[in-house]
Design a protein around this motif. Sequence first.
Motif, PDB file in Angstrom:
ATOM      1  N   UNK A 129       7.597  -2.540  11.440  1.00 27.81           N
ATOM      2  CA  UNK A 129       6.710  -3.193  10.444  1.00 27.81           C
ATOM      3  C   UNK A 129       6.481  -1.847   9.505  1.00 27.81           C
ATOM      4  N   UNK A 130       6.182  -2.111   8.288  1.00 31.25           N
ATOM      5  CA  UNK A 130       5.771  -1.375   7.389  1.00 31.25           C
ATOM      6  C   UNK A 130       4.651  -2.057   6.719  1.00 31.25           C
ATOM      7  N   UNK A 131       3.379  -0.992   7.076  1.00 28.72           N
ATOM      8  CA  UNK A 131       2.087  -1.789   6.547  1.00 28.72           C
ATOM      9  C   UNK A 131       1.484  -0.740   5.617  1.00 28.72           C
ATOM     10  N   UNK A 132       0.762  -1.407   4.516  1.00 31.08           N
ATOM     11  CA  UNK A 132       0.136  -0.401   3.576  1.00 31.08           C
ATOM     12  C   UNK A 132      -1.331  -0.607   3.434  1.00 31.08           C
ATOM     13  N   UNK A 133      -1.838   0.453   3.101  1.00 32.79           N
ATOM     14  CA  UNK A 133      -3.367   0.476   2.667  1.00 32.79           C
ATOM     15  C   UNK A 133      -3.880   0.951   1.656  1.00 32.79           C
ATOM     16  N   UNK A 134      -4.608   0.726   0.518  1.00 26.17           N
ATOM     17  CA  UNK A 134      -5.311   1.548  -0.364  1.00 26.17           C
ATOM     18  C   UNK A 134      -6.573   1.168  -0.764  1.00 26.17           C
ATOM     19  N   UNK A 135      -7.479   2.195  -0.185  1.00 28.12           N
ATOM     20  CA  UNK A 135      -8.829   2.143  -0.174  1.00 28.12           C
ATOM     21  C   UNK A 135      -9.253   3.312  -1.308  1.00 28.12           C
ATOM     22  N   UNK A 136     -10.357   2.810  -2.319  1.00 23.35           N
ATOM     23  CA  UNK A 136     -10.797   3.481  -3.140  1.00 23.35           C
ATOM     24  C   UNK A 136     -11.817   2.688  -3.946  1.00 23.35           C
ATOM     25  N   UNK A 137     -12.946   3.315  -4.888  1.00 25.03           N
ATOM     26  CA  UNK A 137     -13.743   2.598  -5.383  1.00 25.03           C
ATOM     27  C   UNK A 137     -13.018   1.721  -6.453  1.00 25.03           C
ATOM     28  N   UNK A 138     -13.336   0.435  -6.718  1.00 25.41           N
ATOM     29  CA  UNK A 138     -12.830  -0.583  -7.579  1.00 25.41           C
ATOM     30  C   UNK A 138     -11.473  -0.927  -7.246  1.00 25.41           C
ATOM     31  N   UNK A 139     -10.812  -0.937  -5.992  1.00 29.10           N
ATOM     32  CA  UNK A 139      -9.459  -1.548  -5.971  1.00 29.10           C
ATOM     33  C   UNK A 139      -9.696  -3.101  -5.806  1.00 29.10           C
ATOM     34  N   UNK A 140      -9.037  -3.705  -6.555  1.00 23.37           N
ATOM     35  CA  UNK A 140      -9.147  -5.377  -6.643  1.00 23.37           C
ATOM     36  C   UNK A 140      -7.792  -6.033  -6.324  1.00 23.37           C
ATOM     37  N   UNK A 141      -8.114  -7.396  -6.080  1.00 19.67           N
ATOM     38  CA  UNK A 141      -6.760  -8.116  -6.095  1.00 19.67           C
ATOM     39  C   UNK A 141      -5.827  -8.004  -6.705  1.00 19.67           C
ATOM     40  N   UNK A 142      -6.157  -7.833  -8.230  1.00 16.43           N
ATOM     41  CA  UNK A 142      -5.279  -7.578  -9.302  1.00 16.43           C
ATOM     42  C   UNK A 142      -4.207  -6.372  -8.885  1.00 16.43           C
ATOM     43  N   UNK A 143      -4.883  -5.495  -8.003  1.00 17.17           N
ATOM     44  CA  UNK A 143      -4.040  -4.196  -7.979  1.00 17.17           C
ATOM     45  C   UNK A 143      -2.834  -4.537  -6.879  1.00 17.17           C
ATOM     46  N   UNK A 144      -3.718  -5.307  -5.898  1.00 15.50           N
ATOM     47  CA  UNK A 144      -2.808  -5.787  -4.782  1.00 15.50           C
ATOM     48  C   UNK A 144      -1.525  -6.540  -5.298  1.00 15.50           C
ATOM     49  N   UNK A 145      -1.811  -7.554  -6.223  1.00 16.31           N
ATOM     50  CA  UNK A 145      -0.792  -8.594  -6.771  1.00 16.31           C
ATOM     51  C   UNK A 145       0.451  -7.415  -7.801  1.00 16.31           C
ATOM     52  N   UNK A 146      -0.459  -6.565  -8.260  1.00 13.10           N
ATOM     53  CA  UNK A 146       0.809  -5.830  -9.055  1.00 13.10           C
ATOM     54  C   UNK A 146       1.449  -5.042  -8.292  1.00 13.10           C
ATOM     55  N   UNK A 147       0.813  -4.219  -7.334  1.00 13.59           N
ATOM     56  CA  UNK A 147       1.665  -3.345  -6.509  1.00 13.59           C
ATOM     57  C   UNK A 147       2.731  -4.022  -5.679  1.00 13.59           C
ATOM     58  N   UNK A 148       2.493  -5.456  -5.096  1.00 16.82           N
ATOM     59  CA  UNK A 148       3.148  -5.782  -4.292  1.00 16.82           C
ATOM     60  C   UNK A 148       4.292  -6.682  -5.047  1.00 16.82           C
ATOM     61  N   UNK A 149       4.152  -7.128  -6.361  1.00 15.49           N
ATOM     62  CA  UNK A 149       5.404  -7.701  -7.129  1.00 15.49           C
ATOM     63  C   UNK A 149       6.273  -6.882  -7.638  1.00 15.49           C
ATOM     64  N   UNK A 150       5.588  -5.605  -7.853  1.00 14.89           N
ATOM     65  CA  UNK A 150       6.567  -4.318  -8.210  1.00 14.89           C
ATOM     66  C   UNK A 150       7.381  -4.072  -7.203  1.00 14.89           C
ATOM     67  N   UNK A 151       6.796  -3.989  -6.004  1.00 15.85           N
ATOM     68  CA  UNK A 151       7.757  -3.682  -4.563  1.00 15.85           C
ATOM     69  C   UNK A 151       8.879  -4.670  -4.350  1.00 15.85           C
ATOM     70  N   UNK A 152       8.373  -6.055  -4.557  1.00 12.75           N
ATOM     71  CA  UNK A 152       9.521  -6.954  -4.437  1.00 12.75           C
ATOM     72  C   UNK A 152      10.469  -6.987  -5.445  1.00 12.75           C
ATOM     73  N   UNK A 153      10.097  -6.766  -6.748  1.00 10.73           N
ATOM     74  CA  UNK A 153      11.557  -6.414  -7.953  1.00 10.73           C
ATOM     75  C   UNK A 153      12.303  -5.385  -7.583  1.00 10.73           C
ATOM     76  N   UNK A 154      11.500  -4.155  -6.856  1.00  8.49           N
ATOM     77  CA  UNK A 154      12.295  -2.772  -6.722  1.00  8.49           C
ATOM     78  C   UNK A 154      13.284  -3.094  -5.522  1.00  8.49           C
ATOM     79  N   UNK A 155      12.671  -3.804  -4.598  1.00  7.12           N
ATOM     80  CA  UNK A 155      13.510  -3.723  -3.389  1.00  7.12           C
ATOM     81  C   UNK A 155      14.497  -4.755  -3.247  1.00  7.12           C
ATOM     82  N   UNK A 156      14.270  -6.288  -3.930  1.00  6.18           N
ATOM     83  CA  UNK A 156      15.072  -7.299  -4.037  1.00  6.18           C
ATOM     84  C   UNK A 156      15.988  -7.457  -5.268  1.00  6.18           C
TER      85      UNK A 156
END
Length: 337
Positions: free
Chosen positions: A208-235
């Motif tokens: 497995x590869x799991x990830x976690x980002x915790x900080x003041x003000x992290x939102x679901x928009x950050x989640x979507x942005x980071x994971x969409x960038x990952x998908x395009x970089x990987x696939x």
Amino acid sequence: MGLDEIGPLRERALSLIRAAKDLAALEAVRVEWLGRKAGRITALLKSIPTVAADERARFGQAVNELKSAVADHLAARLAALEAAVPRGPMADVTMPGHRPPLGRLHPITRATREMVEIFGRLGFEVVEGLEVEDEWHNFVGLNIPPEHPARDPLDNYYLKDRVLLRTQTSTVQVRVMENRKPPVRIIAPGRVYRPDTVDASHSNMFHQLEGLWVEQGVTFADLKGILAMFARAFFGPQVRTRFQPSYFPFTEPSAEMYVSCLLCGGDGCPACKRKGWMEILGCGMVDPNVFEAVGYDPQEVTGFAFGMGIDRQAMLKYAIHDIRLFFENDVRFLRQF
Ligand code: 2U9
């Protein structure tokens, strides 16, 4: 021994040298005539002082000449015999050398390194943890209650009371949060264990590869942005992403991320069961109960987490149809990567 006997002796020695057929025979002749202890010429040399004074000089000279002649002939015959020793054909130094078989990276290692590289560029640090864990880090800290089916002893590899092989690498993130203050921006790649029946898509050990980002003000928009960038970089830059609501005990809200089918591009084909989409990971905003368990204030910080099977991503990316191929160590398979 008189002077007149030296001539015949010389003839005898030289004929023996000529007759020696190999190195061993020649060495026997050398020992017989020039051997330090019992050589015939050696004995003559030693006898020089006993010869009558008026004969001594001539006798000595003759014996020394005999010795030189025998030594010279021995050396010449030795060189001739050695030159005649049969040798293999000369090595062809212009031939290319033998290339040692080169190893290569296992496809799981390749996929892991590529993911680590992508998340590294997005600011995530790699953390590793333990494969043998306690119930607290594997379940309690992740808000998985005692009655949850994931805790069934039959669905886990328990080593002893409350100690088991980890079923997810989330245990690593729990340990990091216990020991560090926010911000935390980490990924945890590694092996996990579940007593699933092994088939083409299940293994009782996988990655497995799991990830976690915790900080003041992290939102679901950050989640979507980071994971969409990952998908395009990987696939590849052509993939589209889609999020669909889901449920996990440790995240709220939770989602599954899909990528447009890697084979048909979204039109629908057998690989995506005609849906045009493939599920690649689970994700969500970290549940406040998880923050409280590790001593973070859920009023202060927010965070998102995600998890994916590395084996599954590698299968999708490299079009591998059976997870068991990764673990059978068949070099005919491994050589292809
Ligand atoms: C912490 C809090 C939350 C990690 C997550 C998933 C969703 C998920 C599965 C994907 C396929 C596991 O390999 S799989 O079987 N994982 O769907 N994992 S959110 O959430 C965390 C992790 C750590 C402290």
